[in-house]
Scaffold this active site. Structure first.
Site, mmCIF file in Angstrom:
data_model
loop_
_atom_site.group_PDB
_atom_site.id
_atom_site.type_symbol
_atom_site.label_atom_id
_atom_site.label_comp_id
_atom_site.label_asym_id
_atom_site.label_seq_id
_atom_site.Cartn_x
_atom_site.Cartn_y
_atom_site.Cartn_z
ATOM 1 N NE ARG A 245 -1.983 -5.998 3.122
ATOM 2 C CZ ARG A 245 -1.660 -5.015 3.961
ATOM 3 N NH1 ARG A 245 -1.028 -5.300 5.082
ATOM 4 N NH2 ARG A 245 -1.966 -3.761 3.685
ATOM 5 C CG HIS A 249 2.008 -2.470 1.445
ATOM 6 N ND1 HIS A 249 1.185 -2.930 0.440
ATOM 7 C CD2 HIS A 249 2.984 -1.730 0.824
ATOM 8 C CE1 HIS A 249 1.619 -2.488 -0.725
ATOM 9 N NE2 HIS A 249 2.703 -1.763 -0.518
ATOM 10 C CE1 TYR A 257 -2.314 -1.976 7.765
ATOM 11 C CE2 TYR A 257 -0.396 -0.536 7.710
ATOM 12 C CZ TYR A 257 -1.002 -1.742 7.401
ATOM 13 O OH TYR A 257 -0.285 -2.714 6.743
#
Length: 276
Positions: A245, A249, A257
């Site tokens: 992706r 998120h 991250y």
């Protein structure tokens, strides 16, 4: 992509793959824009970058087949025939939306299209998909269910319970894992002791298949084969589509991250650009 493979498909089908992936991408980008502008309340969990897995899987299903989706489910709904107009209305909490504006992004459903619902609960779609497959088997209907989920959800208890029952009773269900390498901000190698999640199927007596989740035709072929197997009474299949992706998120996720250069590497394998 092997050019000889394309000979197995009509121009209409090849064009539809491209149009559907582009529709998913443009819908997501517009939804992100409208959320920033204040039209859409709540969270958006974008599937930008994962269009091939959603479209390829849904294109291999019949209208009578059903799916369960996830918090990152707009591509699944569009792939199964969802109308962007009613989907956007639902995102904006407007009454013409699929759930009268009360479900929002995380809980859209349309039983007429075989969309049993997106789900804000991680792993919440497994029992519904297996229950639907049991009903199809008991009624001797030529239908299957497919449940979408991510690499984080495969560690939930609902997956293991559902996979165990589906394998035991040889239910006509496909477990479709979109492995985008991160469960929220946790990389997959810190979630599971194995690299290939498809191996989990071995413990439940049915096949596990790994597919390039950025190749719409590879995904389509894998789901088509799994569907034929399910309809023949041979039981479930676990398909692990390795993808990525581009967004966080959720919209607003700082994505600290990510590894340096990781995004650029995956964008070189963009599912829409590569397919075109």
């Amino acid at each position: 992509m092997d050019q000889d493979i394309l000979k197995n498909y009509s121009k209409e089908q090849l064009g539809r793959f491209f149009r559907q992936m582009t529709l998913v991408r443009e819908f997501e980008l517009r939804a992100i824009e409208e959320r920033r502008g204040g039209l859409i309340p709540g969270f958006i969990h974008s599937c930008v970058g994962q269009e091939a897995s959603a479209v390829g899987a849904c294109e291999a299903l019949s209208q009578a087949d059903v799916i369960t989706s996830t918090h990152r489910g707009h591509g699944h709904l569009l792939g199964k025939g969802g109308d962007p107009k009613y989907m956007m209305a639902e995102l904006a909490a407007r009454s013409p939306g699929y759930c009268l504006g009360r479900g929002g992004s995380l809980h859209m459903a349309d039983f007429d299209l075989g969309i049993l619902g997106a789900n804000g609960i991680v792993g919440g779609g497994f029992p519904a998909a297996v229950g639907a497959a049991l009903a199809f088997q008991m009624r001797k209907e030529e239908r299957i269910s497919l449940t979408f989920f991510g690499d984080g959800a495969i560690n939930e208890g609902t997956f293991h319970e559902s996979a165990n029952l589906a394998g035991l009773w040889k239910l006509p269900v496909i477990f479709f894992c979109e492995n985008n390498l991160y469960g929220e901000g946790t990389p997959q190698h810190k979630q599971a002791p194995i690299r290939d999640l498809a191996k989990r199927a071995d413990g439940y007596g049915f096949p596990g298949v790994i597919v390039d989740g950025n190749d719409v035709i590879a995904v389509f072929d894998a789901v088509k084969e799994a569907r034929e197997r399910a309809l023949a009474g041979e039981g479930p299949t676990l398909i692990e589509a390795k993808t990525y992706r581009y967004r966080g998120h959720y919209e607003g996720d700082p994505m600290v991250y990510r590894l340096p250069g990781e995004m650029d590497k995956w964008k070189k394998r963009d599912p829409i650009t590569a397919y075109r």
